[in-house]
Each structure stands twice: as C-alpha cells, then as structure tokens.
Design a protein around this motif. Structure first.
Motif, PDB file in Angstrom:
ATOM      1  N   ARG A  58       0.806  -1.227   0.000  1.00  0.00           N
ATOM      2  CA  ARG A  58       0.000   0.000   0.000  1.00  0.00           C
ATOM      3  C   ARG A  58       0.837   1.274   0.000  1.00  0.00           C
ATOM      4  N   MET A  65       0.351   3.258  -3.144  1.00  0.00           N
ATOM      5  CA  MET A  65      -1.028   3.629  -3.456  1.00  0.00           C
ATOM      6  C   MET A  65      -1.100   4.978  -4.175  1.00  0.00           C
ATOM      7  N   ARG A 107      -2.309  -3.738  -2.033  1.00  0.00           N
ATOM      8  CA  ARG A 107      -3.105  -3.677  -0.809  1.00  0.00           C
ATOM      9  C   ARG A 107      -3.714  -2.292  -0.686  1.00  0.00           C
ATOM     10  N   LEU A 108      -4.982  -2.233  -0.368  1.00  0.00           N
ATOM     11  CA  LEU A 108      -5.689  -0.967  -0.249  1.00  0.00           C
ATOM     12  C   LEU A 108      -5.617  -0.478   1.194  1.00  0.00           C
ATOM     13  N   LYS A 109      -5.437   0.829   1.363  1.00  0.00           N
ATOM     14  CA  LYS A 109      -5.410   1.394   2.710  1.00  0.00           C
ATOM     15  C   LYS A 109      -6.781   1.278   3.372  1.00  0.00           C
TER      16      LYS A 109
END
Length: 371
Positions: free
Chosen positions: A194, A197, A215-217
């Motif tokens: 992330r 991002m 990976r998303l926050k």
C-alpha cells in the motif's frame, strides 16, 4: 578432463560474469587508463570474495591476500587498504550495474522451464540506515541518514527468486516515485504494498495494459458495483467490483476488491485489475509478496550490505551492486545444477571449498539416489 576439474570453486562461481563486457565498459569509461596494479577486473574479484566471506573491512581484505590461492585467483600478490579504498571510490557504478543486468539476462533463460503464466514481479524497497556524521550527503531526517534500495524481484517458484531491476536513491525518496521506473513490462503481473497507493497511477497502469495486485489502505473509500460469489472454506471473505476514491478524487476505471484473511487472521483489502483469475489465486499472488521481505532479510544477513567499505555515494552504490551480483551468481549455480538446496547451504559449501577443485563443490549438489 572436465572443464570444471581445472577450475576451483571460486572460478566456477564467477564464470557467468562476462569479463569481455567488463573490459568494454572499462574502456568506455576510461577506468584503468593510469592503473598499474589494481585493475577493475582484479577489484571485482577481490570484492566478490569479500562479499562471500562477509569480510569486515578493506584491511581484512588486504590481509586475506596472504593466501597464495587468493593471489592466483585475483592476479595480485598484495594490495593496501588505501588502494582498495581509492579504487572503490573511482569505479563508475554503471559498470557494475551493467554486469548485474547481464547476469539477470542469463537467469531469464531459465524462466521458461520454471514458470507458468505471466511472470510474477514484486516491487518494494528497503532503507539502509547510515551514520549521519559520516554520510552527510545521504541526510533524510534531522538525526539520520540513509539510502533506499528500490527493487523489482521476479518470483520463479517458492525456492527461487531473483532481483531483476534496481534503483538506489536517498532514503527520503518516496516509493511511489519509483513505480513507473520499475513497471515497464506488460507481459507480467506486478505485486506491491500500500506504500505505492496512487489512484491516478492505477488508472494509467490499467489504461496502458499493466496488471497488478496491491493492498488498499483501510481508510480508502470504495463504491460497490457488483459482488462476486466467494468459495466456501476459503480465506477470501468478499469479492467485489468497485470504484475507488471519493467523488472529488477517484479512479476512472473499475477495479476488483477482495477482502481476505492472512495467516495471522488479520483482514486485508486487496485491489487488482485482473478479473479473469479466481479470488483465491489473487490472494495467493499477493501472499507471494512476502518473498521480497525475505530477500531483503537474506541480503542483510548473508552479504556485505549493512556495513560499507567507503563513505562516498559512489563507493556505497558499488557495494550494493556487488551484493546483487553475488546473489545472482548464487542463483545461477542453483539453476545450472538444478539443485534443491537452499542458497544459504550453497554459500556455506562455497566458503568451505572456495580454493578446491570445482567438481568437489559441485558434487555436493548431486541428488542422492536411494537404491
């Protein structure tokens, strides 16, 4: 007589290095114009020996030349620590970077035998802390200094990974700024954390045909478009098509959002632009990202990359490239011998048999057949 019989283990280990290309690079950069003793080739052999043995410093490397076998292999009977230091500060890092990329090209020739589908390429960085007093040029906080090694790692299988592309920057450089440099192959699947991002870049990667999973926050806003069914008895909790971001700032493309649990029971939100894979495949692909963490840990524990022989930016970059070259040479001997042994075991055998005939070292890699 087998060609390996005439070589010692050290000679066999460094054999993949293209010394002709090294000579060409040396000529281009006029590296050895006034050199009488410590040529770039001799420097390379000395420093690779230091990497394998994790030699404490340049004085210890100088002392190691008391060994007659080491003298013969390097072509030098003796050299002072000060001469080694000067050479370390004079070598153009692009020369070692070229040798590193040549070894990567050789490793790639084994990919078709070991990999299926799109190559899995993992992107991450590791900060190498430095003493601010000695490395003022690398300052990134009030009381700290450091450099950052940005890396693209190719995942061949559970036992074999290798660094494919590297960039060395001051530690204050943000990871996101290196993403476009490290993403340049459309025939690959990229995995990153992330820290990379960036909604705008995700849109651009998707429009340009690059595949990724990240990976998303936790605080990222999403809007569900469609929910896919998820398999039972799986670590996948949900699988959706979504828009990412708020109405003021969001991605133009739709993405796939998976909620999964890791091995410790923590919930993760994964984002990808691949809709053709099973949800569990996406989860397993992201799980392979851990291999780059293990790679950085291996580098810091088993080659000379935490403590540097020089204080200049040039000396530091040279040592990092030497560490990457050392790792690639280990991978090449592992692939050539089709060994199932771990790299650490291969390194230990190399240390123990470094001046012995190569066949005695290679014999260790042979699979023992049960009668």
């Amino acid at each position: 007589m087998d060609k390996n019989t005439r070589k010692n283990a050290f000679g066999k280990w460094i054999a993949p290095i293209n010394f002709k290309k090294l000579c060409e690079q040396v000529t281009i950069h006029q590296q050895d114009t006034y050199t009488k003793k410590l040529t770039t080739e001799a420097y390379l052999k000395l420093m690779l020996y230091a990497q394998v043995h994790e030699t404490e410093g340049l004085q210890a490397l100088s002392d190691a030349l008391l060994d007659a076998d080491f003298q013969k292999a390097s072509g030098i009977e003796s050299i002072s620590a000060s001469q080694l230091s000067r050479k370390n500060n004079e070598i153009n890092p692009s020369i070692l970077a070229t040798l590193f990329l040549d070894l990567v090209y050789q490793i790639k020739s084994y990919e078709n035998k070991a990999m299926k589908g799109l190559p899995l390429k993992i992107i991450d960085s590791s900060t190498l802390p430095l003493n601010l007093t000695r490395y003022k040029w690398a300052k990134f906080r009030k009381t700290k200094a450091g450099v950052k090694l940005h890396l693209r790692l190719v995942f061949m299988n559970q036992d074999t990974v290798y660094p494919e592309k590297a960039a060395i920057t001051p530690a204050k450089e943000h990871d996101r700024n290196q993403l476009e440099i490290l993403v340049d192959d459309k025939e690959a699947m990229y995995v990153f954390d992330r820290g990379y991002m960036d909604y705008e870049r995700f849109d651009r990667m998707t429009d340009d045909g690059y595949f990724f999973v990240s990976r998303l926050k936790k605080n990222s806003v999403t809007r569900k478009v469609y929910a896919f069914s998820v398999p039972s008895n799986s670590n996948v909790l949900s699988d959706q098509m979504v828009y990412i971001g708020s109405t003021q700032k969001r991605c133009e493309n739709v993405f796939r959002l998976l909620e999964v649990t890791d091995t410790k029971g923590n919930q993760l939100r994964l984002i990808t632009n691949r809709f053709d894979l099973e949800s569990e495949e996406i989860s397993n692909i992201y799980r392979s990202r851990w291999s780059i963490e293990l790679f950085f840990k291996w580098l810091k524990q088993h080659v000379k990359i935490k403590h540097f022989f020089g204080m200049s930016e040039t000396a530091l970059q040279n040592q990092i490239y030497l560490a990457l070259i050392t790792y690639c040479l280990h991978v090449l001997i592992q692939l050539e011998t089709q060994s199932e042994k771990k790299l650490l075991r291969i390194v230990r055998w190399l240390k123990a048999a470094i001046w012995k005939p190569a066949y005695l070292w290679l014999r260790r890699f042979e699979k023992k057949t049960v009668p």
